[in-house]
Write a protein that holds these residues in place. Structure first.
Motif, PDB file in Angstrom:
ATOM      1  N   PHE A   1      -6.008  -7.967   5.131  1.00  0.00           N
ATOM      2  CA  PHE A   1      -5.169  -6.713   4.046  1.00  0.00           C
ATOM      3  C   PHE A   1      -3.715  -6.721   4.995  1.00  0.00           C
ATOM      4  CE2 PHE A   1      -9.909  -6.327   3.349  1.00  0.00           C
ATOM      5  CZ  PHE A   1      -9.993  -6.193   1.828  1.00  0.00           C
ATOM      6  N   PRO A   2      -3.123  -6.039   4.672  1.00  0.00           N
ATOM      7  CA  PRO A   2      -1.591  -6.209   4.707  1.00  0.00           C
ATOM      8  C   PRO A   2      -1.825  -5.206   6.006  1.00  0.00           C
ATOM      9  CG  PRO A   2      -1.592  -5.743   2.089  1.00  0.00           C
ATOM     10  CD  PRO A   2      -3.249  -6.084   2.738  1.00  0.00           C
TER      11      PRO A   2
ATOM     12  N   TYR B   1       0.040   6.185   1.214  1.00  0.00           N
ATOM     13  CA  TYR B   1      -1.498   5.961   1.338  1.00  0.00           C
ATOM     14  C   TYR B   1      -2.133   6.911   2.341  1.00  0.00           C
ATOM     15  CZ  TYR B   1      -1.567   1.958  -1.734  1.00  0.00           C
ATOM     16  OH  TYR B   1      -1.218   1.109  -2.719  1.00  0.00           O
TER      17      TYR B   1
ATOM     18  N   ILE C   1       1.510  -1.009   4.976  1.00  0.00           N
ATOM     19  CA  ILE C   1       0.534   0.378   4.023  1.00  0.00           C
ATOM     20  C   ILE C   1       2.222   1.372   3.757  1.00  0.00           C
ATOM     21  CG2 ILE C   1      -0.782   1.582   4.026  1.00  0.00           C
ATOM     22  CD1 ILE C   1      -2.344   0.654   5.623  1.00  0.00           C
ATOM     23  N   PRO C   2       1.839   1.547   2.445  1.00  0.00           N
ATOM     24  CA  PRO C   2       3.117   2.478   2.021  1.00  0.00           C
ATOM     25  C   PRO C   2       2.361   4.072   2.675  1.00  0.00           C
ATOM     26  CG  PRO C   2       1.873   0.313   0.050  1.00  0.00           C
ATOM     27  CD  PRO C   2       0.653   0.693   1.745  1.00  0.00           C
TER      28      PRO C   2
ATOM     29  N   VAL D   1      -5.672   1.458   2.183  1.00  0.00           N
ATOM     30  CA  VAL D   1      -5.626   0.102   2.244  1.00  0.00           C
ATOM     31  C   VAL D   1      -6.724  -0.728   1.442  1.00  0.00           C
ATOM     32  CG1 VAL D   1      -5.010  -1.320   3.682  1.00  0.00           C
ATOM     33  CG2 VAL D   1      -3.773  -1.442   1.210  1.00  0.00           C
TER      34      VAL D   1
ATOM     35  N   PHE E   1      -7.793  -1.218  -2.020  1.00  0.00           N
ATOM     36  CA  PHE E   1      -8.271  -2.588  -3.433  1.00  0.00           C
ATOM     37  C   PHE E   1     -10.145  -2.639  -3.448  1.00  0.00           C
ATOM     38  CE2 PHE E   1      -4.412  -3.719  -2.106  1.00  0.00           C
ATOM     39  CZ  PHE E   1      -4.251  -4.663  -3.038  1.00  0.00           C
TER      40      PHE E   1
ATOM     41  N   ARG F   1       0.542   0.125   9.926  1.00  0.00           N
ATOM     42  CA  ARG F   1      -1.738   0.034   9.931  1.00  0.00           C
ATOM     43  C   ARG F   1      -1.782   0.205  10.786  1.00  0.00           C
ATOM     44  NH1 ARG F   1      -3.511  -5.590   8.439  1.00  0.00           N
ATOM     45  NH2 ARG F   1      -3.052  -6.634  10.636  1.00  0.00           N
TER      46      ARG F   1
END
Ligand SMILES: [Zn+2]
Ligand SMILES: [Zn+2]
Lengths: 444, 444
Positions: B66-67, B74, B70-71, B113, B117, B107
């Protein structure tokens, strides 16, 4: 079978997107240019990592880990490097609730921070060569992104080495190129890459020479699969990586860097995939053999479990699917999409006659095989299909490589594959002209 | 032998720093709280990854990625989570040369995140349990940092799972706790961890229950080696991870998360190290046997190479040191510092009588062994020393665990090890009192 993917011939980029979505390889992440790599896609990358890592260690480099965040000032020390990367940086300005005195950038690559530490660790010629590698995520802000091929954050290995002489640095950059990358791409990925040097224009920011490996995709376009750079003394001077030579004098070291990334997953998809999905070369495949129960019935589950064990014992990477509550057709389509090289299908009817069906992804063949002969048949099929994928890719490349006599011919031929032209007939001016027509000079 | 390290008894934190520097395990990075993990340290982590990853896969979870970014929004969706992590965030405000519309955070952990998903991927009870894991770097801005133990950026695995029922989530969080973490720590790290639950105060931000594994270090202090959390439906509600049940109704999933990190390297150092350096348990050691040429002479290099091959063939992780231009004493001290379990020393004098010397790191013994008997002796020594390191750590723990009758006694005893006290005699008020005296309630 219902059409699952847009056919390659109809719209190749669309086919690429379809495969990635339907085979559940990856998705876009929430922050622009980021990606979520799902288990099926990540398992492919993990196998790439394992195979490349083995070869890197054989070449004598050791793994280490350098920080994600780099002081902004580091990037500015090497002139071409800062120019190359400045527009692509993600900058951290707040940490622990406070504005930072000096902003930090997320590494776009690690030459600078590794240069700083090499300078501390290298004192004498006895400390050379210093051969380091790291597996890491890096980030380059991208305007247009495509999953695996061009994403802001991506995963890669970056090797960084320091040497006492220019010759030694060059020999090592080439050793990595051939013994690690080319060997892996040809023999594991089954992609017959073209290996060569880049033009001055296409070089890495800060390199004195860049070597590249180019694969030909099934849309007739080339993809850069990996690079290895000689950095001369540029970074050694910027970061003062010096050493006391055997001659009693101070010298600057000669450095190299080299990397392959998750972009190779994109290359794998486009070099071998067809209208039914991925075709993963057996030597790479996380799942080489997929034992699938078509329908329950007398002895089916037991035989499936037994074949699963037998194949495992034979060193095959095998997965067992007994989900008979999901229609067989759907599971078979999924297996095709994911490109499992060999499927072993078991149903009560065949099994009554002592048979199972072996379905091969590469040639699409389906053959009944006696239960006792499965392990041997699978091992043979895996070997044969590794070879046939490679040979098909090589034949495709040869059919799509034209020997051009003039620049105009080369530009024309490059619309559908590689064109080979002596550099003397191209030159920087020719490169300008080709670039203007959307053709790049990939490899000298 | 000259003193290389500050003795543990003199100044334990100083000893810890000395070992890390002298064994070349790690250094501070340029951005505050970051670390450079050098090859000797990273090889230890790679072995931890390999062993833990095996066990995670056996427990049915699949790796994904996962990235990194993170926005920021979130993080704010789960109330306790935002409160727990807000002060520790690194915030990216500039990307590609422009101020971002929404800042992104690096993160600190990926519940949010991944929750986003999971909500897309989970539709029906057939999609559950969803068992994911990732190996990743995370970042929590720290004021005071110590290499491996508390750094801003660190490496870890974080598992994230979603289940149809509370019971299933609980069972899985505990399965990871015991079958993955406890098994690895006891049988590979040779650290006899105490396994239990955390108090409400010490729980992970957003968890309904946190399980912990606590190791006792050689300074009498406990170290949290790993955690596994039940998150209840907190994240499922915040990210709307819902599913259609077998009953035809919509439900929220129950989620878990669990992780171990590079902090375990710190734990390994402090649980087994002594005044000569690291002692790495053979089951973990990247280098189990170190074949070292003391001095050149007739047949020495050949025998060393031959033993190197024999040990490799016997499945031993072995390294060959033929650098006779560096004094033997220095190389032997380095090998002790790095904690290689077994050293095979070859010199011309011993070899004339057909012998080499086997030096064992754990008990410090040195024994002459006939060349033909080396492989067997090494394999036996590795097994015996794995056991003796574990047993010594267990004996130490038992000698340093007091059964306290009162809170005051427990606080007193905790100055030098674990104190065991019924929770009924402590309670939240007792926890306040203990905390005020610098003692934490680690484990219920
Ligand atoms: Zn070659
Ligand atoms: Zn247990």
């Amino acid at each position: 079978m219902a059409r699952v993917l847009t056919p390659q011939a109809e719209d190749f980029p669309r086919w690429y997107q379809d495969v990635i979505a339907k085979a559940e390889l990856a998705e876009n992440g929430p922050v622009r240019g980021s990606q979520v790599i799902r288990p099926t896609g990540w398992a492919i990358w993990e196998r790439m990592v394992a195979e490349v890592d083995l070869r890197i260690k054989d070449a004598g480099a050791e793994n280490a880990s350098f920080p994600l965040l780099i002081p902004q000032s580091y990037l500015q020390r090497e002139a071409e490097h800062v120019e190359g990367f400045a527009p692509e940086l993600a900058v951290v300005t707040i940490g622990g609730g406070k504005e930072l005195d000096e902003p930090a950038v997320i590494r776009p690559t690690s030459e600078t921070v590794i240069g700083e530490f090499m300078a501390k660790w290298v004192q004498s010629y006895r400390d050379l060569p210093l051969l380091l590698n790291q597996w890491a995520n890096v980030l380059r802000w991208e305007k247009r992104t495509r999953l695996f091929l061009r994403s802001s954050e991506f995963h890669w290995q970056e090797g960084h080495t320091a040497h006492a002489t220019k010759d030694d640095a060059r020999a090592y950059a080439r050793r990595i190129l051939h013994d690690v990358y080319e060997d892996f791409m040809v023999n594991v990925l089954a992609i017959p890459v073209v290996v060569g040097r880049k033009t001055v224009r296409e070089r890495f920011a800060g390199a004195t020479d860049t070597y590249t490996l180019e694969g030909l995709m099934r849309d007739g376009k080339a993809l850069q699969m990996g690079t290895s750079h000689e950095l001369g003394q540029n970074f050694a001077k910027a970061f003062d990586i010096g050493f006391l030579g055997g001659d009693g004098q101070q010298h600057h070291a000669w450095t190299t860097s080299w990397g392959v990334s998750t972009r190779m997953v994109g290359g794998l998809i486009m070099a071998h995939g067809d209208d039914n999905g991925l075709r993963v070369p057996p030597a790479l495949a996380p799942v080489q053999a997929y034992v699938i129960v078509v329908k329950d019935g007398e002895g089916v589950a037991e035989t499936a479990a037994q074949l699963h064990e037998e194949l495992k014992a034979a060193g095959v990477r095998v997965k067992l699917d007994t989900r008979t509550d999901i229609p067989f057709g759907r599971r078979a389509v999924d297996a095709e999409l994911r490109g499992y090289p060999v499927r072993i299908e078991l149903g009560p009817r065949d099994l009554k006659e002592g048979n199972v069906t072996i379905a091969r992804r590469v040639d699409g063949s389906k053959t009944p095989v006696a239960v006792g002969a499965v392990a041997k048949a699978v091992v043979e099929a895996l070997e044969a299909d590794q070879k046939s994928l490679h040979d098909a890719a090589l034949a495709y490349r040869e059919a799509h490589t034209a020997d051009a006599a003039t620049l105009a011919e080369a530009i024309e031929a490059a619309g559908d594959g590689f064109a080979r032209l002596p550099w003397a007939d191209c030159g920087v001016e020719g490169e300008n002209e080709a670039n203007a027509k959307g053709v790049s000079v990939r490899c000298l």
